[in-house]
Design a protein around this motif. Structure first.
Motif, mmCIF file in Angstrom:
data_model
loop_
_atom_site.group_PDB
_atom_site.id
_atom_site.type_symbol
_atom_site.label_atom_id
_atom_site.label_comp_id
_atom_site.label_asym_id
_atom_site.label_seq_id
_atom_site.Cartn_x
_atom_site.Cartn_y
_atom_site.Cartn_z
ATOM 1 N N THR A 59 3.176 11.110 0.558
ATOM 2 C CA THR A 59 4.385 11.094 1.395
ATOM 3 C C THR A 59 5.417 10.073 0.936
ATOM 4 O OG1 THR A 59 3.443 9.422 2.870
ATOM 5 C CG2 THR A 59 3.015 11.740 3.430
ATOM 6 N N GLY A 60 5.002 9.157 0.070
ATOM 7 C CA GLY A 60 5.907 8.109 -0.380
ATOM 8 C C GLY A 60 5.988 6.921 0.566
ATOM 9 N N THR A 64 9.683 2.377 -1.531
ATOM 10 C CA THR A 64 10.574 1.991 -0.429
ATOM 11 C C THR A 64 9.741 1.615 0.791
ATOM 12 O OG1 THR A 64 12.248 3.525 -1.232
ATOM 13 C CG2 THR A 64 12.468 2.769 1.052
ATOM 14 N N LEU A 65 10.036 0.458 1.342
ATOM 15 C CA LEU A 65 9.228 -0.045 2.459
ATOM 16 C C LEU A 65 9.451 0.781 3.718
ATOM 17 C CD1 LEU A 65 7.265 -2.418 3.072
ATOM 18 C CD2 LEU A 65 9.229 -3.580 4.099
ATOM 19 N N LEU A 68 0.872 -1.177 0.000
ATOM 20 C CA LEU A 68 0.000 0.000 0.000
ATOM 21 C C LEU A 68 0.906 1.222 0.000
ATOM 22 C CD1 LEU A 68 -2.851 1.341 0.425
ATOM 23 C CD2 LEU A 68 -2.277 1.322 2.877
ATOM 24 N N HIS A 69 0.725 2.106 -0.961
ATOM 25 C CA HIS A 69 1.622 3.255 -1.154
ATOM 26 C C HIS A 69 0.841 4.555 -1.035
ATOM 27 C CE1 HIS A 69 5.067 5.428 -2.862
ATOM 28 N NE2 HIS A 69 4.241 6.004 -3.726
ATOM 29 N N ASP A 70 1.348 5.468 -0.223
ATOM 30 C CA ASP A 70 0.748 6.800 -0.091
ATOM 31 C C ASP A 70 1.491 7.752 -1.025
ATOM 32 O OD1 ASP A 70 -0.552 9.103 0.798
ATOM 33 O OD2 ASP A 70 0.934 9.416 2.389
ATOM 34 N N VAL A 84 -4.427 3.514 12.455
ATOM 35 C CA VAL A 84 -3.041 3.265 12.048
ATOM 36 C C VAL A 84 -2.801 4.044 10.762
ATOM 37 C CG1 VAL A 84 -1.411 1.510 11.234
ATOM 38 C CG2 VAL A 84 -2.976 0.982 13.121
ATOM 39 N N ARG A 85 -1.769 4.872 10.769
ATOM 40 C CA ARG A 85 -1.509 5.705 9.592
ATOM 41 C C ARG A 85 -0.334 5.186 8.783
ATOM 42 N NH1 ARG A 85 -4.731 10.153 10.175
ATOM 43 N NH2 ARG A 85 -5.434 10.407 12.342
ATOM 44 N N VAL A 86 -0.471 5.302 7.468
ATOM 45 C CA VAL A 86 0.635 5.059 6.539
ATOM 46 C C VAL A 86 0.763 6.360 5.772
ATOM 47 C CG1 VAL A 86 1.482 3.698 4.585
ATOM 48 C CG2 VAL A 86 0.133 2.587 6.394
#
Ligand code: ZN
Ligand code: FE
Length: 255
Positions: A24-25, A48-49, A19-21, A99-101
């Motif tokens: 913000t990357g 990038t994880l 899952l990619h934001d 929980v934020r990503v």
């Protein structure tokens, strides 16, 4: 704020998902069945994880964590009730936690049944849910640590999500699940249509996930244990939905 997802195969029949934001990357791996396919997916996407969001403690969802943690120093979020059984946990999460990503935000649902502490991550704004081994397409997880009643209540929480919520799960079991579901609802037109669609996808080597909550409400007998046609089909008309669910789950175990 936008979410991107990338799903890929892991082990024999597990799914991995990133899952990619875009704002913000930040990039989360939902569970980590195995480090190598997660790293290959990162290379393919160029992401990038930064985070691993764990749904439950089983090895086919957690075995990749130590190697990924070592390489990426990523944050590991795990179910509060199972943190002691998972390596390298930084934070724990339970019912109602957010929980934020990056700028993406998930509401945590506790969904005991498959394991006692299993959690799901629901990104309400993005209409994406990560449900681990609680809900599959046309199926649900085996009830290993919890009770049938708990699992039914857990499935009801997921069924209550908006119909257009896309969900990702831990395994590609859909085709076998449909073979079983047809023994319960052989005349369900939506299930027959899904069977044709799934056969075509699998023949083309494509995944059958993500699915949507709306589609599962029409096709997944485990979510339909309170639908009169289903309760009658298993000879339990008028009985509690949890009992009907238990009967269907028990039949599936023997199928
Ligand atoms: Zn599992
Ligand atoms: Fe699993």
């Amino acid at each position: 704020m936008a979410a991107k997802t990338h799903q890929f195969n892991c082990l024999s029949d597990n799914f991995g998902v990133l899952l990619h934001d875009t704002a913000t990357g930040r990039t989360a791996s939902i569970d980590a069945p195995d480090a190598a396919p997660v790293e290959a997916a990162l290379a393919q996407t160029g992401w990038t994880l930064t985070d691993i969001l764990v749904t439950h403690h089983h090895g086919d969802h957690t075995a990749g964590i130590p190697a990924l943690k070592k390489k990426y120093k990523c944050r590991v979020v795990a179910p509060r009730g199972e943190a002691g059984r998972i390596a390298d946990v930084d934070e724990t999460a339970g019912e109602g936690d957010v929980v934020r990503v990056g700028e993406l935000a998930a509401r945590v649902l506790e969904t005991p049944g498959h394991t006692a502490g299993h959690i799901c991550y629901v990104f309400d704004t993005d209409k994406i849910a990560f449900v681990g081994d609680t809900l599959f397409s046309v199926g649900c997880g085996r009830v290993i640590e919890g009770t049938m009643e708990q699992m039914w209540q857990s499935l009801l929480k997921l069924r209550a999500l908006p119909d257009d919520t896309s969900f990702f799960c831990g395994h590609e079991y859909t085709q076998a699940n449909i073979r079983f579901a047809l023994t319960i609802e052989p005349g369900n037109p939506d299930l027959l249509a899904r069977a044709r669609e799934v056969d075509a996808l699998r023949a083309a080597g494509k995944p059958t996930l993500p699915s949507t909550i709306g589609l599962e409400k029409r096709t997944n007998c485990f979510l339909r244990a309170d639908v009169p046609a289903v309760t009658a089909a298993v000879g339990l008309a008028g009985r509690d939905a949890a009992d009907v669910f238990a009967e269907i789950r028990t039949r599936k175990n023997k199928f």
